[in-house]
Motif scaffolding. Structure first.
Motif, short mmCIF file in Angstrom:
data_model
loop_
_atom_site.label_atom_id
_atom_site.label_comp_id
_atom_site.label_asym_id
_atom_site.label_seq_id
_atom_site.Cartn_x
_atom_site.Cartn_y
_atom_site.Cartn_z
N THR A 104 -54.63 45.33 -21.42
CA THR A 104 -55.55 44.94 -22.49
C THR A 104 -55.26 43.54 -23.03
N GLU A 105 -54.01 43.06 -22.86
CA GLU A 105 -53.66 41.73 -23.34
C GLU A 105 -53.59 40.69 -22.23
N ILE A 106 -53.75 41.13 -20.99
CA ILE A 106 -53.69 40.22 -19.84
C ILE A 106 -55.05 39.63 -19.56
N GLU A 107 -55.10 38.32 -19.36
CA GLU A 107 -56.34 37.63 -19.02
C GLU A 107 -56.13 36.75 -17.78
N LYS A 108 -57.21 36.50 -17.06
CA LYS A 108 -57.22 35.58 -15.91
C LYS A 108 -56.13 35.92 -14.90
N PHE A 109 -56.07 37.17 -14.54
CA PHE A 109 -55.07 37.62 -13.56
C PHE A 109 -55.43 37.11 -12.17
N GLU A 110 -54.44 36.53 -11.48
CA GLU A 110 -54.59 36.09 -10.10
C GLU A 110 -53.35 36.49 -9.32
N GLU A 146 -50.08 35.72 -11.34
CA GLU A 146 -50.23 34.75 -12.43
C GLU A 146 -51.27 35.26 -13.40
N PHE A 147 -51.00 35.14 -14.71
CA PHE A 147 -51.96 35.59 -15.71
C PHE A 147 -51.68 34.89 -17.04
N MET A 148 -52.61 35.07 -17.97
CA MET A 148 -52.50 34.49 -19.31
C MET A 148 -52.28 35.59 -20.33
N VAL A 149 -51.37 35.34 -21.27
CA VAL A 149 -51.13 36.24 -22.40
C VAL A 149 -50.97 35.37 -23.65
N VAL A 154 -48.21 32.99 -17.45
CA VAL A 154 -47.05 33.66 -16.87
C VAL A 154 -47.24 33.68 -15.36
N LYS A 155 -46.28 33.13 -14.63
CA LYS A 155 -46.35 33.12 -13.16
C LYS A 155 -45.02 33.60 -12.61
N VAL A 156 -45.10 34.58 -11.72
CA VAL A 156 -43.89 35.20 -11.17
C VAL A 156 -43.99 35.26 -9.65
N PHE A 157 -42.99 34.70 -8.98
CA PHE A 157 -42.88 34.85 -7.53
C PHE A 157 -42.03 36.09 -7.24
N PHE A 158 -42.34 36.77 -6.14
CA PHE A 158 -41.59 37.98 -5.82
C PHE A 158 -41.48 38.12 -4.31
N GLN A 159 -40.54 38.95 -3.90
CA GLN A 159 -40.25 39.11 -2.47
C GLN A 159 -40.88 40.39 -1.91
N LEU A 160 -41.53 40.25 -0.78
CA LEU A 160 -41.99 41.40 0.00
C LEU A 160 -40.98 41.62 1.12
N ASP A 180 -60.69 49.03 -12.82
CA ASP A 180 -61.27 47.89 -13.54
C ASP A 180 -60.24 47.04 -14.28
N ARG A 181 -59.02 47.02 -13.75
CA ARG A 181 -58.00 46.13 -14.33
C ARG A 181 -58.21 44.70 -13.85
N ILE A 182 -58.72 44.56 -12.63
CA ILE A 182 -59.04 43.25 -12.07
C ILE A 182 -60.44 43.32 -11.48
N ASP A 183 -61.09 42.16 -11.35
CA ASP A 183 -62.46 42.17 -10.85
C ASP A 183 -62.50 42.03 -9.33
N LEU A 184 -63.71 42.09 -8.79
CA LEU A 184 -63.88 42.08 -7.34
C LEU A 184 -63.44 40.76 -6.71
N SER A 185 -63.83 39.64 -7.32
CA SER A 185 -63.49 38.34 -6.73
C SER A 185 -61.98 38.13 -6.69
N THR A 186 -61.29 38.52 -7.76
CA THR A 186 -59.83 38.41 -7.78
C THR A 186 -59.21 39.23 -6.66
N THR A 187 -59.78 40.40 -6.42
CA THR A 187 -59.24 41.31 -5.41
C THR A 187 -59.42 40.77 -4.00
N TYR A 188 -60.66 40.37 -3.65
CA TYR A 188 -60.86 39.94 -2.26
C TYR A 188 -60.27 38.57 -1.97
N LEU A 189 -60.18 37.71 -3.01
CA LEU A 189 -59.53 36.42 -2.79
C LEU A 189 -58.02 36.59 -2.57
#
Length: 218
Positions: A104-110, A146-149, A154-160, A180-189
């Motif tokens: 609810t507080e996260i915006e512009k998630f990528e 990466e997202f805005m709060v 906030v940007k975090v790199f992580f290991q797979l 509905d936590r993220i939108d379609l364009s964010t998901t497919y990109l």
């Protein structure tokens, strides 16, 4: 039943210049020396002894460039940074070490998903880059969210770590889209989906919602 969650080690990049020698630096350094010495030698009248020495040096540098190309084909990435802390992503929140952010507080998630540990680099999209030096195998830490709060990025790199770890993340991303936590364009990109795959994802969301509704009704 505990809700599903994706967890990964956080990669923290170091600031400043990485002075460590690798195949890429060795190759580009060799190119620079080869061109510089060749250019100087072409502008100066050299004796036969000096000319032989310059030619020997240039061939030695050329051998160094070929060696760095071979080294790069066997080399594993050693990113300038360290693995420290844990990232957790679930439907309710994102946790970065001891800090939790609700959706609810996260915006512009990528996000972006790249290689896992020891996966070969460049071969799928830019195979020619293998000739430019650098490691052939990934450390698996180029992946990030990466997202805005509160107007703060906030940007975090992580290991797979494994291919199955990557599949686990992709499943979590699909679940975030379904909820509905993220939108379609964010998901497919972020997942690099083609048009047909995007349409299948939309259908999968519809079926998921129908299944959830039927469970509630029953």
């Amino acid at each position: 039943m505990k809700p599903p969650a994706f967890k990964a080690k956080i990669f923290v990049p170091f600031k400043g210049i990485d002075w460590r020698i690798n195949s890429s630096k060795l190759m580009y350094g060799g190119y620079f020396l080869f061109l510089t010495i060749g250019l100087i030698a072409s502008q100066v009248n050299l004796s036969s002894n000096n000319d032989f020495s310059i030619r020997t040096l240039l061939f030695s540098i050329l051998g160094l460039i070929f060696y760095s190309a071979y080294w790069g084909s066997q080399e594993k990435e050693q990113k300038y940074g360290k693995l420290e802390g844990e990232l957790e992503i679930c439907v309710e929140r994102i946790r970065i070490n001891d800090y939790s952010y609700s959706w609810t507080e996260i915006e512009k998630f990528e996000f972006r998903i790249f290689q896992v540990v020891d996966e070969i680099l460049w071969t799928e999209t830019y195979p020619i880059e293998r000739y430019y030096g650098g490691p052939a195998y990934s450390q698996g830490v180029n992946n990030f969210i990466e997202f805005m709060v509160d107007d703060k990025k906030v940007k975090v790199f992580f290991q797979l770590e494994t291919p199955s770890h990557k599949v686990e993340l992709r499943r979590m991303i699909r679940l975030l889209f379904f909820h509905d936590r993220i939108d379609l364009s964010t998901t497919y990109l972020g997942l690099n989906l083609e048009y047909e795959e995007t349409q299948e994802l939309k259908k999968a969301k519809g079926k998921y919602l129908e299944d959830q509704q039927s469970k509630v009704s029953s």
